[in-house]
Motif scaffolding. Structure first.
Motif, PDB file in Angstrom:
ATOM      1  N   GLY A   1      79.083   1.452  50.293  1.00 38.61           N
ATOM      2  CA  GLY A   1      77.971   2.539  49.954  1.00 38.61           C
ATOM      3  C   GLY A   1      78.355   3.638  50.015  1.00 38.61           C
ATOM      4  N   LEU A   2      79.390   4.209  50.529  1.00 35.50           N
ATOM      5  CA  LEU A   2      79.893   5.547  50.576  1.00 35.50           C
ATOM      6  C   LEU A   2      80.420   6.033  49.181  1.00 35.50           C
ATOM      7  CD1 LEU A   2      81.569   5.959  54.106  1.00 35.50           C
ATOM      8  CD2 LEU A   2      79.782   7.247  53.403  1.00 35.50           C
ATOM      9  N   MET A   3      81.254   5.182  48.798  1.00 38.77           N
ATOM     10  CA  MET A   3      82.102   5.352  47.413  1.00 38.77           C
ATOM     11  C   MET A   3      80.984   5.257  46.371  1.00 38.77           C
ATOM     12  SD  MET A   3      85.424   2.592  47.959  1.00 38.77           S
ATOM     13  CE  MET A   3      86.026   3.057  46.384  1.00 38.77           C
ATOM     14  N   GLN A   4      79.920   4.400  46.498  1.00 42.01           N
ATOM     15  CA  GLN A   4      79.001   4.581  45.392  1.00 42.01           C
ATOM     16  C   GLN A   4      78.280   5.674  45.367  1.00 42.01           C
ATOM     17  OE1 GLN A   4      78.476   2.217  42.937  1.00 42.01           O
ATOM     18  NE2 GLN A   4      76.761   3.210  42.142  1.00 42.01           N
ATOM     19  N   ALA A   5      77.953   6.321  46.402  1.00 42.77           N
ATOM     20  CA  ALA A   5      77.065   7.589  46.629  1.00 42.77           C
ATOM     21  C   ALA A   5      77.750   8.792  46.343  1.00 42.77           C
ATOM     22  CB  ALA A   5      76.802   7.754  48.138  1.00 42.77           C
TER      23      ALA A   5
ATOM     24  N   GLU B   1      84.236  -9.106  50.439  1.00 40.76           N
ATOM     25  CA  GLU B   1      83.795  -8.716  51.793  1.00 40.76           C
ATOM     26  C   GLU B   1      82.343  -8.147  51.675  1.00 40.76           C
ATOM     27  OE1 GLU B   1      86.600  -7.761  55.073  1.00 40.76           O
ATOM     28  OE2 GLU B   1      87.894  -7.049  53.495  1.00 40.76           O
ATOM     29  N   GLY B   2      82.401  -7.402  50.622  1.00 37.78           N
ATOM     30  CA  GLY B   2      80.824  -6.702  50.131  1.00 37.78           C
ATOM     31  C   GLY B   2      79.689  -8.008  50.061  1.00 37.78           C
ATOM     32  N   ARG B   3      80.142  -9.048  49.453  1.00 33.84           N
ATOM     33  CA  ARG B   3      79.232 -10.148  49.518  1.00 33.84           C
ATOM     34  C   ARG B   3      79.192 -10.917  50.540  1.00 33.84           C
ATOM     35  NH1 ARG B   3      80.644 -13.322  43.783  1.00 33.84           N
ATOM     36  NH2 ARG B   3      81.652 -11.620  42.421  1.00 33.84           N
ATOM     37  N   TRP B   4      80.056 -11.006  51.545  1.00 33.91           N
ATOM     38  CA  TRP B   4      79.989 -11.661  52.831  1.00 33.91           C
ATOM     39  C   TRP B   4      79.162 -10.644  53.623  1.00 33.91           C
ATOM     40  CZ3 TRP B   4      85.807 -11.997  53.743  1.00 33.91           C
ATOM     41  CH2 TRP B   4      86.475 -13.170  52.753  1.00 33.91           C
ATOM     42  N   THR B   5      79.175  -9.307  53.540  1.00 32.58           N
ATOM     43  CA  THR B   5      78.327  -8.538  54.269  1.00 32.58           C
ATOM     44  C   THR B   5      76.774  -8.667  53.977  1.00 32.58           C
ATOM     45  OG1 THR B   5      80.232  -6.918  54.390  1.00 32.58           O
ATOM     46  CG2 THR B   5      77.897  -6.133  55.052  1.00 32.58           C
TER      47      THR B   5
ATOM     48  N   ALA C   1      72.873  -2.448  47.138  1.00 31.21           N
ATOM     49  CA  ALA C   1      72.912  -2.063  45.840  1.00 31.21           C
ATOM     50  C   ALA C   1      74.177  -1.459  45.439  1.00 31.21           C
ATOM     51  CB  ALA C   1      72.004  -0.494  45.988  1.00 31.21           C
ATOM     52  N   SER C   2      75.030  -1.088  46.152  1.00 30.97           N
ATOM     53  CA  SER C   2      76.292  -0.815  45.685  1.00 30.97           C
ATOM     54  C   SER C   2      77.161  -1.963  45.372  1.00 30.97           C
ATOM     55  CB  SER C   2      76.930  -0.022  46.998  1.00 30.97           C
ATOM     56  OG  SER C   2      77.381  -0.884  48.036  1.00 30.97           O
ATOM     57  N   LEU C   3      76.892  -3.185  46.193  1.00 31.70           N
ATOM     58  CA  LEU C   3      77.536  -4.405  45.680  1.00 31.70           C
ATOM     59  C   LEU C   3      76.911  -4.776  44.241  1.00 31.70           C
ATOM     60  CD1 LEU C   3      79.098  -6.974  45.961  1.00 31.70           C
ATOM     61  CD2 LEU C   3      77.064  -7.909  47.205  1.00 31.70           C
ATOM     62  N   PHE C   4      75.542  -4.696  43.979  1.00 33.51           N
ATOM     63  CA  PHE C   4      75.114  -5.051  42.570  1.00 33.51           C
ATOM     64  C   PHE C   4      75.559  -3.976  41.550  1.00 33.51           C
ATOM     65  CE2 PHE C   4      71.676  -7.140  45.177  1.00 33.51           C
ATOM     66  CZ  PHE C   4      72.263  -8.082  45.424  1.00 33.51           C
ATOM     67  N   ALA C   5      75.881  -2.606  41.982  1.00 36.39           N
ATOM     68  CA  ALA C   5      76.368  -1.903  41.054  1.00 36.39           C
ATOM     69  C   ALA C   5      77.789  -2.221  40.547  1.00 36.39           C
ATOM     70  CB  ALA C   5      76.427  -0.351  41.797  1.00 36.39           C
ATOM     71  N   ARG C   6      78.428  -2.835  41.369  1.00 35.60           N
ATOM     72  CA  ARG C   6      79.793  -3.088  40.757  1.00 35.60           C
ATOM     73  C   ARG C   6      79.670  -4.462  39.985  1.00 35.60           C
ATOM     74  NH1 ARG C   6      84.632  -2.236  45.489  1.00 35.60           N
ATOM     75  NH2 ARG C   6      83.893  -0.419  46.170  1.00 35.60           N
ATOM     76  N   PHE C   7      78.800  -5.239  40.170  1.00 36.78           N
ATOM     77  CA  PHE C   7      78.466  -6.344  39.441  1.00 36.78           C
ATOM     78  C   PHE C   7      78.211  -5.835  38.124  1.00 36.78           C
ATOM     79  CE2 PHE C   7      76.669  -9.282  42.784  1.00 36.78           C
ATOM     80  CZ  PHE C   7      78.171  -9.565  43.395  1.00 36.78           C
TER      81      PHE C   7
END
Length: 294
Positions: A173-177, A237-241, A257-263
């Protein structure tokens, strides 16, 4: 203290050196003959003379189970296996239960610090029994950063890896922001010096952080990230979270949202993902795709 270390890659190799720098003995095994201290797991265990013997596994998740299966018959009651890699927390209780009939103890350690850990120390999130943590404490003290913080006994088996999983979800989340802010500034016609804006934020602002420092470092090397493809892998680990949050009924919209952004980045080139990829490379030594590279 004496310890065996299995896996001497980007993390494990530096951890071996940091432990040695603190005056402890490390017998390391790796399949790479250029970095290993011994030729086999058997030889590594044979060189451990203390009681209890402690073996730290620092391997990708795909190799953890097979390594534990191989090590278990070589060890004796009272010995301790530590899994310090990015394993899923649900595995830890299973590993503890697998080893318990043999009298072998198990500790899970979520380890953060990346390629900078040798210099700065590693944040350690530990799960397991109090007595086992106390036995291993000299090694944890050698690895953690100097000062008061950087180590926590998070709870029982699985707690260390659960804490590290949530840590990585927050990191997403931090990296995405940061990355979205960078993309917006890059696109604004009024702004002509994006790199120095981020550099100025490194002191006196509420958003200063090590990630911010790494952003500036990445821009110093490639100001507009023109050599990096907007692709960011997800470690799992993002998915597991997000999955754990669903199971526990806890809303985590920012992390999700940050995980889906990576997708999305894995499908199409994304400007913001250039910065996420650049930050990951700065702290983790991850391979960065050059523009146009497949």
């Amino acid at each position: 203290m004496q310890i065996g270390m299995v896996g001497l890659g980007r993390m494990g190799g530096n951890m071996r050196q940091r432990i040695r720098n603190a005056g402890h003995e490390v017998v390391g095994y790796d399949r790479n003959p250029d970095v290993t201290d011994v030729a086999s797991l058997e030889e590594m265990v044979g060189k451990l003379t203390g009681s209890p013997r402690v073996v730290w596994i620092m391997l990708p998740i795909d190799y953890v189970q097979a390594t534990i299966d191989t090590l278990a018959p070589m060890l004796a009651p009272g010995d301790i296996i530590i899994d310090g890699g990015n394993s899923k927390y649900t595995w830890d209780k299973a590993h503890a239960e697998q080893l318990a009939p043999k009298g072998i103890h198990f500790v899970d350690v979520g380890t953060s610090g990346g390629v900078w850990g040798l210099q700065n120390g590693y944040a350690l999130m530990v799960g397991g029994d109090d007595a086992d943590i106390a036995t291993c404490q000299p090694i944890f003290d050698a690895l953690k950063p100097a000062g008061e913080f950087g180590f926590v006994h998070a709870g029982g088996h699985g707690a260390g890896h659960f804490a590290k999983m949530v840590h990585n979800g927050i990191e997403y989340g931090l990296m995405q922001a940061y990355a979205e802010g960078w993309e917006l500034l890059e696109k604004a016609p009024e702004v002509t010096n994006v790199r120095e804006i981020f550099r100025s934020w490194r002191e006196g602002t509420v958003i200063r952080s090590w990630l911010l420092d790494l952003m500036v470092q990445a821009m110093d090397a490639d100001e507009h990230l023109e050599k990096i493809e907007g692709y960011a892998a997800d470690s799992g680990e993002g998915r597991w979270t997000v999955n754990a949050a669903v199971e526990l009924g806890v809303p985590v919209p920012t992390i999700a949202a940050s995980l889906f952004a990576r997708f999305v980045s894995q499908q199409d080139d994304s400007p913001a993902m250039k910065m996420v990829a650049a930050m990951r490379n700065q702290f983790g030594g991850h391979a960065v795709k050059a523009e146009g590279e497949k």
